[in-house]
Design a protein around this motif. Sequence first.
Motif, PDB file in Angstrom:
ATOM      1  N   ARG A 237      12.438   6.261  -6.509  1.00 45.40           N
ATOM      2  CA  ARG A 237      11.591   5.264  -6.415  1.00 45.40           C
ATOM      3  C   ARG A 237      10.367   5.452  -5.705  1.00 45.40           C
ATOM      4  O   ARG A 237      10.715   6.056  -4.270  1.00 45.40           O
ATOM      5  CB  ARG A 237      12.415   3.805  -6.352  1.00 45.40           C
ATOM      6  N   VAL A 262       7.741   9.650  -9.336  1.00 41.60           N
ATOM      7  CA  VAL A 262       7.587   8.356  -9.597  1.00 41.60           C
ATOM      8  C   VAL A 262       6.636   7.705  -8.646  1.00 41.60           C
ATOM      9  O   VAL A 262       6.282   8.473  -7.779  1.00 41.60           O
ATOM     10  CB  VAL A 262       9.364   7.717  -8.940  1.00 41.60           C
ATOM     11  N   HIS A 285       7.314  10.290 -14.693  1.00 37.91           N
ATOM     12  CA  HIS A 285       8.500   9.544 -14.697  1.00 37.91           C
ATOM     13  C   HIS A 285       9.417  10.115 -15.823  1.00 37.91           C
ATOM     14  O   HIS A 285       9.976   9.234 -16.641  1.00 37.91           O
ATOM     15  CB  HIS A 285       8.261   8.002 -14.658  1.00 37.91           C
TER      16      HIS A 285
END
Length: 318
Positions: A237, A262, A285
């Motif tokens: 993340r 990400v 992603h």
Amino acid sequence: MLTCLILDDYQNAALGFADWSRLADRVAVSVLRERIADRDDLVARIGHAEILVAMRERTPFPADLLARLPRLKLLVTSGPRNAAIDVAAAGARGITVSGTDSSPSPPTELTWALILALARHLAAEGAALRANGPWQSTVGTDLAGATLGLLGLGKIGARVAGIGQAFGMRVVAWSPNLTDARAAEIGVERAASKEALCEAADVLSLHLVLGARSRGILGEAEFGRMKPGALLINTSRAGLVDQAALVRALEAGRIAGAGLDVFEAEPLPADSPFRRLPNVLATPHLGYVSRDNYRTYFTQAVEDIEAWLAGAPIRVLG
């Protein structure tokens, strides 16, 4: 007849990975391929649906959006959790939120694709070859004998560790909750601290869940401790990393490069520095995007809808 919308199906793949005809006598299923960023436009496009199928965090569902969707009764998300959905607010409105399974293999494989591509300069060398440019203009970095640092040693981190060991790397891990027993179970060293991990790693790969404690866990101070030749890999993340500090570290050459899958804003804005920095290998992603994962996501989404229609919801979040 109920209405089900599948959101953010960028590849127009959802209908081909499951048998949606199982719902045909009760539910009308259709697909929205494009991401709808404007909130009013989004409500206008999806507000008539009783069932929504969300792809990961592509479209967030905070409480204020859920309040504008009075017809919504079932929200299915790919994966077993989704931080972009306010599950408590959904429950308070009588909206069931169900998830699906997700394999750790695809993000593990993409992590290693980024590590190998950065270490051997594959993007630059491949582009030069296609353009009839210089024949061999870079020197690759050896992984055998180097130190792989893992920030997080869960399902994905443990798999990344095993592949690093197969390459002959020393593998060191740290997280706020990592124990000596867990490190020994995986066969890796536990770093004494986050700072020690940053100092030791030739490749530092992130595998933590994003939360209040982990947000911004890598920042200016941590980049200052890393080796100038180190590579940072983030397939987890974006919020785990102070993005401005990362850009400064890459621009100044304080680290050699970053492999990023990400980002804080997705799709990545056209003016993002991650699109122009020569020492960044960025992918859109793709970590979870694989045939087997999509087959699982959409097959189980159909199962979630069938179970909800039968009055016995499954894989309920929260």
